[in-house]
Design a protein around this motif. Structure first.
Motif, PDB file in Angstrom:
ATOM      1  N   GLU A 102       0.780  -1.072   0.031  1.00 47.63           N
ATOM      2  CA  GLU A 102      -0.089  -0.039  -0.126  1.00 47.63           C
ATOM      3  C   GLU A 102       0.774   1.243  -0.068  1.00 47.63           C
ATOM      4  O   GLU A 102       0.631   2.226  -0.832  1.00 47.63           O
ATOM      5  CB  GLU A 102      -0.945   0.090   1.090  1.00 47.63           C
ATOM      6  N   THR A 103       1.930   1.273   0.702  1.00 44.88           N
ATOM      7  CA  THR A 103       2.843   2.462   0.784  1.00 44.88           C
ATOM      8  C   THR A 103       3.460   2.652  -0.605  1.00 44.88           C
ATOM      9  O   THR A 103       3.850   3.636  -1.021  1.00 44.88           O
ATOM     10  CB  THR A 103       3.715   2.614   1.833  1.00 44.88           C
ATOM     11  N   TRP A 104       3.600   1.505  -1.520  1.00 44.25           N
ATOM     12  CA  TRP A 104       4.094   1.703  -2.871  1.00 44.25           C
ATOM     13  C   TRP A 104       3.142   2.029  -3.813  1.00 44.25           C
ATOM     14  O   TRP A 104       3.671   2.018  -4.989  1.00 44.25           O
ATOM     15  CB  TRP A 104       4.925   0.251  -3.095  1.00 44.25           C
ATOM     16  N   GLY A 105       1.937   2.022  -3.260  1.00 47.58           N
ATOM     17  CA  GLY A 105       0.981   2.636  -4.665  1.00 47.58           C
ATOM     18  C   GLY A 105      -0.028   1.534  -4.682  1.00 47.58           C
ATOM     19  O   GLY A 105      -0.985   1.871  -5.554  1.00 47.58           O
ATOM     20  N   ALA A 106      -0.209   0.378  -4.094  1.00 45.32           N
ATOM     21  CA  ALA A 106      -1.204  -0.644  -4.430  1.00 45.32           C
ATOM     22  C   ALA A 106      -2.532  -0.055  -4.186  1.00 45.32           C
ATOM     23  O   ALA A 106      -2.889   0.750  -2.842  1.00 45.32           O
ATOM     24  CB  ALA A 106      -0.997  -1.820  -3.840  1.00 45.32           C
ATOM     25  N   LEU A 107      -3.529  -0.221  -4.985  1.00 46.63           N
ATOM     26  CA  LEU A 107      -4.726   0.576  -4.882  1.00 46.63           C
ATOM     27  C   LEU A 107      -5.925  -0.565  -4.321  1.00 46.63           C
ATOM     28  O   LEU A 107      -6.705  -1.217  -5.224  1.00 46.63           O
ATOM     29  CB  LEU A 107      -5.278   1.225  -6.149  1.00 46.63           C
ATOM     30  N   PHE A 108      -5.982  -0.955  -3.060  1.00 45.98           N
ATOM     31  CA  PHE A 108      -6.728  -1.764  -2.581  1.00 45.98           C
ATOM     32  C   PHE A 108      -8.161  -1.326  -2.399  1.00 45.98           C
ATOM     33  O   PHE A 108      -8.411  -0.231  -2.260  1.00 45.98           O
ATOM     34  CB  PHE A 108      -6.446  -2.441  -1.138  1.00 45.98           C
ATOM     35  N   ASP A 113     -15.080   2.387   6.319  1.00 42.07           N
ATOM     36  CA  ASP A 113     -14.381   3.320   7.185  1.00 42.07           C
ATOM     37  C   ASP A 113     -12.835   3.593   6.735  1.00 42.07           C
ATOM     38  O   ASP A 113     -12.070   4.004   7.473  1.00 42.07           O
ATOM     39  CB  ASP A 113     -14.176   2.911   8.618  1.00 42.07           C
ATOM     40  N   GLY A 114     -12.556   3.103   5.529  1.00 43.83           N
ATOM     41  CA  GLY A 114     -11.320   3.334   4.748  1.00 43.83           C
ATOM     42  C   GLY A 114     -10.294   2.565   4.876  1.00 43.83           C
ATOM     43  O   GLY A 114      -9.198   2.647   4.323  1.00 43.83           O
ATOM     44  N   ARG A 115     -10.406   1.298   5.688  1.00 46.95           N
ATOM     45  CA  ARG A 115      -9.408   0.347   5.792  1.00 46.95           C
ATOM     46  C   ARG A 115      -9.359  -0.483   4.492  1.00 46.95           C
ATOM     47  O   ARG A 115     -10.379  -0.494   3.936  1.00 46.95           O
ATOM     48  CB  ARG A 115      -9.604  -0.404   6.968  1.00 46.95           C
ATOM     49  N   ILE A 116      -8.493  -1.389   4.342  1.00 44.20           N
ATOM     50  CA  ILE A 116      -8.236  -2.291   3.215  1.00 44.20           C
ATOM     51  C   ILE A 116      -9.187  -3.485   3.470  1.00 44.20           C
ATOM     52  O   ILE A 116      -9.321  -4.014   4.511  1.00 44.20           O
ATOM     53  CB  ILE A 116      -6.762  -2.853   3.233  1.00 44.20           C
ATOM     54  N   LEU A 129      -8.569 -12.020   2.797  1.00 47.71           N
ATOM     55  CA  LEU A 129      -7.971 -11.702   1.462  1.00 47.71           C
ATOM     56  C   LEU A 129      -8.150 -10.266   1.260  1.00 47.71           C
ATOM     57  O   LEU A 129      -9.187  -9.853   0.922  1.00 47.71           O
ATOM     58  CB  LEU A 129      -8.249 -12.519   0.528  1.00 47.71           C
ATOM     59  N   ALA A 130      -6.953  -9.474   1.144  1.00 47.08           N
ATOM     60  CA  ALA A 130      -6.981  -7.936   0.848  1.00 47.08           C
ATOM     61  C   ALA A 130      -7.015  -7.984  -0.700  1.00 47.08           C
ATOM     62  O   ALA A 130      -6.397  -8.989  -1.373  1.00 47.08           O
ATOM     63  CB  ALA A 130      -5.621  -7.338   1.341  1.00 47.08           C
ATOM     64  N   HIS A 131      -7.904  -7.336  -1.259  1.00 47.41           N
ATOM     65  CA  HIS A 131      -8.176  -7.692  -2.695  1.00 47.41           C
ATOM     66  C   HIS A 131      -8.226  -6.317  -3.442  1.00 47.41           C
ATOM     67  O   HIS A 131      -8.623  -5.193  -3.003  1.00 47.41           O
ATOM     68  CB  HIS A 131      -9.575  -8.502  -2.903  1.00 47.41           C
ATOM     69  N   VAL A 132      -8.231  -6.558  -4.595  1.00 48.30           N
ATOM     70  CA  VAL A 132      -8.442  -5.119  -5.722  1.00 48.30           C
ATOM     71  C   VAL A 132      -9.406  -5.815  -6.682  1.00 48.30           C
ATOM     72  O   VAL A 132      -8.957  -6.334  -7.773  1.00 48.30           O
ATOM     73  CB  VAL A 132      -7.161  -4.923  -6.428  1.00 48.30           C
ATOM     74  N   GLY A 133     -10.907  -5.756  -6.325  1.00 47.71           N
ATOM     75  CA  GLY A 133     -11.814  -6.609  -7.171  1.00 47.71           C
ATOM     76  C   GLY A 133     -11.477  -8.064  -7.494  1.00 47.71           C
ATOM     77  O   GLY A 133     -11.039  -8.620  -6.310  1.00 47.71           O
ATOM     78  N   ASP A 134     -11.382  -8.398  -8.454  1.00 48.26           N
ATOM     79  CA  ASP A 134     -10.972 -10.059  -8.631  1.00 48.26           C
ATOM     80  C   ASP A 134      -9.717  -9.936  -9.620  1.00 48.26           C
ATOM     81  O   ASP A 134      -9.168 -10.586 -10.385  1.00 48.26           O
ATOM     82  CB  ASP A 134     -11.928 -10.708  -9.499  1.00 48.26           C
ATOM     83  N   GLU A 139      -2.703  -5.895  -9.839  1.00 48.56           N
ATOM     84  CA  GLU A 139      -2.330  -4.839  -9.023  1.00 48.56           C
ATOM     85  C   GLU A 139      -1.025  -4.950  -8.502  1.00 48.56           C
ATOM     86  O   GLU A 139      -0.165  -4.371  -8.299  1.00 48.56           O
ATOM     87  CB  GLU A 139      -3.297  -4.314  -8.076  1.00 48.56           C
ATOM     88  N   LEU A 140      -0.858  -6.442  -7.755  1.00 52.86           N
ATOM     89  CA  LEU A 140       0.479  -6.782  -7.155  1.00 52.86           C
ATOM     90  C   LEU A 140       1.657  -6.634  -8.053  1.00 52.86           C
ATOM     91  O   LEU A 140       2.874  -5.862  -7.858  1.00 52.86           O
ATOM     92  CB  LEU A 140       0.338  -8.098  -6.637  1.00 52.86           C
ATOM     93  N   ILE A 141       1.745  -6.986  -9.449  1.00 50.41           N
ATOM     94  CA  ILE A 141       2.707  -6.811 -10.322  1.00 50.41           C
ATOM     95  C   ILE A 141       2.821  -5.650 -10.859  1.00 50.41           C
ATOM     96  O   ILE A 141       4.007  -4.975 -11.010  1.00 50.41           O
ATOM     97  CB  ILE A 141       2.342  -7.690 -11.609  1.00 50.41           C
ATOM     98  N   ARG A 142       1.588  -4.891 -10.831  1.00 50.75           N
ATOM     99  CA  ARG A 142       1.920  -3.280 -11.490  1.00 50.75           C
ATOM    100  C   ARG A 142       2.628  -2.507 -10.199  1.00 50.75           C
ATOM    101  O   ARG A 142       3.512  -1.618 -10.504  1.00 50.75           O
ATOM    102  CB  ARG A 142       0.663  -2.862 -11.646  1.00 50.75           C
ATOM    103  N   THR A 143       2.333  -2.671  -9.073  1.00 51.42           N
ATOM    104  CA  THR A 143       2.964  -2.389  -7.788  1.00 51.42           C
ATOM    105  C   THR A 143       4.502  -2.319  -7.702  1.00 51.42           C
ATOM    106  O   THR A 143       5.252  -1.494  -7.783  1.00 51.42           O
ATOM    107  CB  THR A 143       2.288  -2.605  -6.602  1.00 51.42           C
ATOM    108  N   LEU A 144       4.745  -3.460  -7.926  1.00 51.57           N
ATOM    109  CA  LEU A 144       6.297  -4.067  -7.778  1.00 51.57           C
ATOM    110  C   LEU A 144       6.849  -3.707  -8.844  1.00 51.57           C
ATOM    111  O   LEU A 144       8.229  -3.493  -9.054  1.00 51.57           O
ATOM    112  CB  LEU A 144       6.219  -5.532  -7.711  1.00 51.57           C
TER     113      LEU A 144
END
Length: 631
Positions: A102-108, A113-116, A129-134, A139-144
Motif C-alpha cells: 500500500e505504501t508503494w501505491g497499491a490501490l486496494f 471506514d477506509g481500511r483495506i 484476503l486483501a483484494h483489488v476486485g478480482d 495490481e500486485l505486479i503493477r505495484t512491484l
C-alpha cells in the motif's frame, strides 16, 4: 564454440513474477547489483492471474483474526505436512508485506471506514484476503513493477545509468545453473528468445522464482511459462525437490468452450456467495464435508447462507472448504453422472448477488465469461471443473533464508519452493507467500553475495550448456526425428490421464514407463529454421524440464500410499498417520529421479498448543508429538 556474452552481477533473480520482483527489490535495497531474468515481457508474469486476494491477518473485517489463527488455518489446509516454521513466518509477516504494498501505491478495495477490504476464501476462518476486485495479482505486479522502475530511476539520478544496480532482461530463458569447481553457484546460462544469442550472467547468488509446472498437464490454469524451469534447474544443479506428489487441482476452471478449458474462475466467486450445483440443481457440497471439518462447516443451506451475514457464527458454507475437498467433490459428481453438459458442474452467483454488484466485485470474471464463452454470469450459471493450478511441492529450502538444500548460493521463493503449503494450499496464501519469502530470498541472497562468497564459472560447463541448447538443430544421430509439439501433447495427456486428480498404482507405473519412453524419444528432437525467435526450439528445450518434473510427480505419487491434500489415491483412500511426518525428496540420479524419505522436524510446543488435542490426534504420528499430546 558458440559466441557467449558475459555480465557480472551480485544477485541474479530468475523469474519476474511476484516472488522474483520482490526478491529483486530487497536484494537491490541491501546493496547488491541485481539482474532479473524474465521469460516473458516485463509485467506479464503469471502472477497477474491470481485474482482473489492476498491472505493476511490484518483483522480489518473481523477483529478476532490474528497470525496464530492464520497459521492454524494454513496447517489444517496442508494436513499438517507444512514446513511449520515457514507457515509461522508467513502468517506473522504477511500483514506487513500488504501494508508495504500500500505504501508503494497499491490501490486496494476499501471498507466503509477506509481500511483495506478483506474477503472470505476457502479454508480461512475469517475474511482475510486483501483484494483489488478480482484483479489482485495484476495490481500486485503493477505495484512491484513500478517499484523496480523507481529504483532504476534512483540509479539514473545517482550514476547516470538506468542499469547501474538493477536490470531487467526481458524474454530470456535460463537453461543451466552454473557452479564453480568447489560446488558453489557461479551464475546462469541463458539465451534471448528473440535473437537466440547466448548470455552468461556470473553471480555468487541466484534466486529461483520461476513459478509452477502446470504446462505438463493438458488441462491447466497456468500460462505458457509454467514449464517447471526452476524445479528442473535446481534438480540439475544438485538441489532436491520436496513432496512433488502434491499438485493442486483448483476446483473451478472454465470447462467450455474447449479453447478456454482450464482457465481459472477465481475462488472469490464462492467467497462472495457463489454456490455449486449439480445437473439436478442441488447444492451438493453439503454431502462432502469430511468428518474433521464437521464442526466448522454448515450442514444446511440456511445455516450456510447465514454465515455471509454473520461470520461469527463459525459455520461456513461447504463451498468454502479447502480446494482439495471441493475439487474431489466436483470430480465425484461428474463421475456419478450429475455433471453439467460439458463435463463440469454449475457455479451460480447470478441468484445470489445483484447484477451491478457482480460487475463491480467480479469485473474480470464478468468479462472473461462474456467474451470467451458468451455467458452472462449476472443472469446464468458458469460451468466449472477442476484444473491443474498449483504445485505444493518444490525446491527444498531453509525456512528462514530461502536457501536451497545442498547448493551454496542458490535460493528459491514462491511456487517453485516447496514446504510452506504442505499437502494443499489455501487460496490467497500464494500471494502472501511470494511476498514474504520473495523478500527473504532477496535479502539473504544479497547478504551471501556481499559476504565475499561465490565461485568462478567453469569454461567447459559454459561450452556444454551451449552445446545442449543447440542440440535440437543438429537432428537425431539415429532413428526418425521427433517433433517437440507431438512429445509435449503426449506428456500432457499422460499426466492428465494417469497422474491427475484421482490416482491409481497401475496407472502411475504406466505413466513412468511412458515418461521414460518420451525422454528417449526427446533425444531425437529435430527443429528447423534458425535461432531467431523459434517456438519449436523453445519448446524442445522446455521439454527437458517438463519430463524431469513429470517423473518427480509420478514417482513421488506412486511412493506415497495414502491420500492427503492434493494427492488422492483411489487404491489408498485414507489419510495414514504414519505418513504425516514423511517428506519425499526427489534427487537427480543419472538421467532419472531417485527418492529419499526424510522425517519432518517436530512442531514447536507453543504452536501445537494452538490446536485442540483431539484434532492433532487425527493427524500426528511423530513420537515426540505424541509425547506432547500426552502432557
Amino acid at each position: 564454440m558458440a559466441v557467449v556474452e558475459r555480465q557480472q552481477w551480485d544477485v541474479v533473480v530468475v523469474g519476474a513474477g511476484g516472488a522474483g520482483l520482490r526478491a529483486a527489490i530487497e536484494a537491490r535495497r541491501a546493496g547488491a547489483r541485481t539482474a532479473v531474468i524474465c521469460k516473458s515481457l516485463f509485467g506479464k508474469a503469471h502472477t497477474v492471474m491470481a485474482e482473489g486476494g492476498i491472505a493476511a491477518s490484518m483483522a480489518n473485517a473481523n477483529e478476532h483474526d490474528d497470525w496464530k489463527t492464520h497459521f492454524r488455518d494454513t496447517m489444517r489446509g496442508g494436513k499438517f505436512l507444512n514446513q511449520w516454521r515457514m507457515a509461522e513466518l508467513h502468517a506473522q509477516e504477511a500483514p506487513d508485506r500488504v501494508w508495504e504494498l500500500e505504501t508503494w501505491g497499491a490501490l486496494f478495495d476499501r471498507t466503509p471506514d477506509g481500511r483495506i477490504s478483506q474477503r472470505n476464501f476457502g479454508g480461512h476462518e475469517y475474511p482475510r484476503l486483501a483484494h483489488v476486485g478480482d484483479r489482485t495479482g495484476l495490481e500486485l505486479i503493477r505495484t512491484l513493477q513500478q517499484r523496480i522502475v523507481g529504483l532504476q530511476q534512483e540509479d539514473h539520478r545517482e550514476t547516470g545509468d538506468h542499469e547501474a544496480r538493477l536490470k531487467v532482461l526481458q524474454e530470456f530463458t535460463v537453461t543451466r545453473i552454473l557452479k564453480g569447481a568447489d560446488g558453489q553457484v557461479a551464475g546462469v546460462f541463458c539465451y534471448e528468445r528473440e535473437s537466440g544469442r547466448f548470455l552468461v550472467l556470473e553471480a555468487p547468488s541466484v534466486v529461483l522464482a520461476t513459478g509452477g509446472i502446470g504446462k505438463s498437464f493438458k488441462v491447466t490454469s497456468n500460462s505458457w511459462e509454467y514449464t517447471g524451469d526452476g524445479h528442473a534447474l535446481a534438480l540439475l544443479a544438485g538441489a532436491p525437490l520436496v513432496n512433488m506428489e502434491f499438485v493442486q487441482f483448483h476446483p473451478t476452471g472454465m470447462v467450455w468452450p474447449p479453447s478456454v478449458k482450464g482457465i481459472l474462475v477465481t475462488e472469490s466467486v464462492r467467497g462472495d456467495g457463489g454456490v455449486l450445483r449439480n445437473s439436478e440443481g442441488r447444492r451438493f457440497m453439503f454431502d462432502y464435508v469430511p468428518d474433521v471439518f464437521k464442526e466448522k462447516y454448515a450442514q444446511t443451506e440456511e445455516e450456510g447462507d447465514r454465515w455471509y451475514e454473520d461470520p461469527d457464527n463459525n459455520r461456513r458454507p461447504p463451498e468454502l472448504l479447502p480446494r482439495d475437498e471441493v475439487a474431489r467433490a466436483i470430480n465425484s459428481e461428474v463421475k456419478e453422472g450429475r455433471g453439467s453438459p460439458h463435463g463440469g458442474v454449475f457455479l451460480d452467483v447470478s441468484t445470489r448477488m445483484p447484477a451491478e454488484v457482480i460487475r463491480r466485485r467480479l469485473p474480470s470474471m464478468y468479462h472473461q465469461f462474456k467474451e470467451l464463452a458468451d455467458v452472462d454470469i449476472t443472469a446464468e450459471a458458469m460451468e466449472v471443473g477442476p484444473t491443474c493450478h498449483y504445485v505444493m511441492g518444490g525446491v527444498a529450502v531453509d525456512s528462514e533464508t530461502a536457501a536451497t538444500v545442498g547448493v551454496p548460493g542458490l535460493f528459491a521463493a514462491g511456487e517453485v519452493a516447496g514446504g510452506m503449503h504442505g499437502s494443499n494450499r489455501l487460496g490467497g496464501n500464494s500471494l502472501s507467500d511470494l511476498l514474504v519469502f520473495g523478500r527473504r530470498a532477496g535479502l539473504y541472497a544479497a547478504q551471501y553475495a556481499m559476504s565475499g562468497a561465490g565461485s568462478t564459472v567453469v569454461a567447459d560447463d559454459v561450452e556444454a550448456a551451449a552445446a545442449e541448447a543447440l542440440a535440437p538443430f543438429g537432428g537425431p544421430s539415429g532413428g526418425a526425428p521427433e517433433n517437440p509439439y507431438t512429445l509435449h501433447q503426449e506428456l500432457q495427456q499422460t499426466m492428465n490421464d494417469l497422474v491427475g486428480i484421482i490416482r491409481r498404482e497401475g496407472e502411475m507405473a504406466e505413466a513412468l514407463e511412458r515418461i521414460a519412453a518420451l525422454r528417449e524419444r526427446a533425444r531425437r528432437i529435430a527443429v528447423e529454421g534458425h535461432r531467431q525467435f523459434n517456438p519449436g526450439w523453445h519448446l524442445a528445450l522446455d521439454l527437458r524440464n517438463m519430463l524431469l518434473v513429470g517423473e518427480c510427480v509420478a514417482r513421488a505419487a506412486l511412493e506415497r500410499t495414502e491420500s492427503r491434500g492434493g494427492h488422492t489415491r483411489e487404491d489408498h483412500p485414507a489419510m495414514v498417520r504414519e505418513w504425516r511426518p514423511v517428506n519425499l525428496l526427489c534427487h537427480a540420479e543419472g538421467e532419472g529421479i531417485g527418492l529419499e524419505r526424510v522425517r519432518t522436524e517436530p512442531i514447536r510446543a507453543d504452536l501445537l498448543a494452538l490446536f485442540e488435542q483431539e484434532e492433532l490426534a487425527k493427524y500426528l504420528a511423530d513420537a515426540e508429538l505424541e509425547g506432547e499430546l500426552g502432557r
